[in-house]
Write an enzyme that holds these catalytic residues in place. Structure first.
Site, PDB file in Angstrom:
ATOM      1  N   PHE A 184      15.165  15.322 -61.099  1.00 34.05           N
ATOM      2  CA  PHE A 184      16.390  14.573 -61.357  1.00 34.05           C
ATOM      3  C   PHE A 184      16.649  13.656 -60.153  1.00 34.05           C
ATOM      4  CE2 PHE A 184      21.053  14.068 -61.626  1.00 34.05           C
ATOM      5  CZ  PHE A 184      21.173  13.683 -62.951  1.00 34.05           C
ATOM      6  N   THR A 186      18.861  12.899 -58.073  1.00 38.82           N
ATOM      7  CA  THR A 186      19.565  13.342 -56.864  1.00 38.82           C
ATOM      8  C   THR A 186      18.807  14.394 -56.060  1.00 38.82           C
ATOM      9  OG1 THR A 186      20.764  15.041 -58.114  1.00 38.82           O
ATOM     10  CG2 THR A 186      21.815  12.873 -57.894  1.00 38.82           C
ATOM     11  N   LYS A 187      17.694  14.891 -56.589  1.00 38.05           N
ATOM     12  CA  LYS A 187      16.967  15.945 -55.896  1.00 38.05           C
ATOM     13  C   LYS A 187      16.241  15.395 -54.663  1.00 38.05           C
ATOM     14  CE  LYS A 187      17.897  19.392 -58.686  1.00 38.05           C
ATOM     15  NZ  LYS A 187      18.892  18.781 -59.592  1.00 38.05           N
ATOM     16  N   ASN A 188      15.798  16.294 -53.782  1.00 37.85           N
ATOM     17  CA  ASN A 188      15.091  15.858 -52.563  1.00 37.85           C
ATOM     18  C   ASN A 188      13.850  15.037 -52.892  1.00 37.85           C
ATOM     19  OD1 ASN A 188      16.964  17.835 -51.731  1.00 37.85           O
ATOM     20  ND2 ASN A 188      15.760  18.255 -49.889  1.00 37.85           N
TER      21      ASN A 188
END
Length: 374
Positions: A184, A186-188
């Site tokens: 997704f 927003t993930k790292n």
């Protein structure tokens, strides 16, 4: 007044813009857009990162969880143990398969599943355990695996928030029978849309998930189906873009750690609880979470100062309306319930500058000194 977002995806894009555009062009010119060579390469690269034999790209992190449980045969009458302090998808996939999620409270410092309470929740119906590496800090996987092996349970690491984190010097992903990641945005390691992956060293599981992600299709023929499956395929475009980002992952995670360290120093004398990091683990701070009894008021105050924050998570899973039928009540998992009422995320991302961090902490100190505006 300078506005400070919780996450700045545009700033990250600008760093790698040329490589991103080249990857887009490469895929568009290839004429193959789903489950092609880019997906295959990303699968190999993520598996190598985790130290597993196989990676299986799927449509999103939720599907990664569900397809793995389905491949293990989890279904009606089964129980799967996990934590109530996590994103809804972790329990949702259990319910989607007709099984029952069983919750274990969390450790008050790490917010991860409290392994000391795991044994007492195991019954003859228990099929699997899903430890969640919440906010980027690994669970005590040695303890989880010892309990699981003693009771013949599958272990599925929910590593949606923790790609690149380490447990005792080894990247998470290879401790359980399988692990799942979300890509997704927003993930790292985030894509430019949805995406997910399962990693495992179990050849049989790898083959089952590969069939399930394409409608249960037989490897021999496109129109023969060995089982009822899913439409859960990773796009070539997302895989190509993730491959651009993957070499930066460790560098970006280290940048998050440095910014978390600065926050810890600046907030040392402020009446909030800052994140705890176990010494034998590498916390990669998908989110920088603090706790305060005045969480909601502080969020409001920071918003008035142009600082974005968010509550993670305001309602624990056992108290969600959809799970009333499970029979849980307020007070059943007191640590999770307390954290849900008190926890919030401060802005944190690899591109966050020190000036912004000082501004965030200054606003927090003003709140505790003078109270809310107006």
């Amino acid at each position: 007044m300078k506005e400070i977002p919780l996450l700045d995806l545009q700033a990250q894009y600008r760093q790698i813009q040329d490589d991103i555009q080249e990857a887009i062009s490469r895929v568009l010119e290839s004429g193959r857009y789903i489950l092609g060579t880019e997906v295959e390469a990303l699968e190999r690269e993520v598996a190598a990162l985790c130290g597993t034999r196989f990676g299986i790209g799927v449509a999103n992190g939720t599907d990664a969880l569900q397809l793995t449980l389905d491949a293990w045969g989890v279904g009606p009458g089964d129980e799967v143990i996990t934590t109530p302090f996590t994103f809804f998808a972790t329990a949702e996939v259990v319910s989607q398969l007709g099984a029952r999620p069983v919750f274990v409270d969390v450790d008050p410092q790490t917010y991860n599943l409290d392994v000391s309470q795991l044994k007492e929740k195991i019954t003859d119906k228990t099929k699997a355990v899903i430890p969640v590496h919440i906010f980027g800090q690994p669970v005590d996987m040695d303890e989880v695996m010892d309990v699981a092996r003693d009771h013949g349970l599958w272990v599925l690491e929910d590593a949606a928030q923790a790609i690149g984190a380490e447990y005792k010097g080894q990247k998470i992903g290879s401790f359980g029978d399988a692990s799942t990641f979300s890509f997704f945005p927003t993930k790292n390691l985030g894509g430019y849309g949805d995406g997910g992956m399962v990693v495992t060293s179990d050849e049989g599981l790898n083959e089952k998930i590969r069939r399930l992600r394409v409608h249960g299709r037989s490897p021999q023929s496109k129109y023969h189906h060995a089982s009822v499956g899913y439409n859960s395929r990773l796009d070539e475009l997302q895989a190509a873009l993730l491959r651009v980002k993957l070499p930066y992952l460790d560098r970006w995670n280290e940048a998050r750690r440095k910014r978390a360290t600065l926050y810890n120093q600046l907030l040392k004398d402020v009446p909030v609880i800052t994140p705890f990091a176990e010494r034998d683990r590498t916390h990669i701070y998908h989110l920088y979470i603090i706790q305060t009894d005045r969480r909601d008021a502080l969020i409001t105050h920071l918003k008035s100062e142009g600082i974005a924050t968010a509550a993670y998570y305001p309602v624990p899973l056992h108290l969600q309306e959809v799970y009333k039928s499970l029979g849980y009540q307020e007070g059943d998992f007191p640590i999770s319930e307390k954290i849900c009422k008190r926890s919030m995320a401060l802005p944190l991302h690899p591109e966050l500058d020190e000036e912004s961090q000082f501004q965030v902490v200054k606003a927090i100190k003003q709140f505790f000194t003078y109270g809310e505006k107006g």
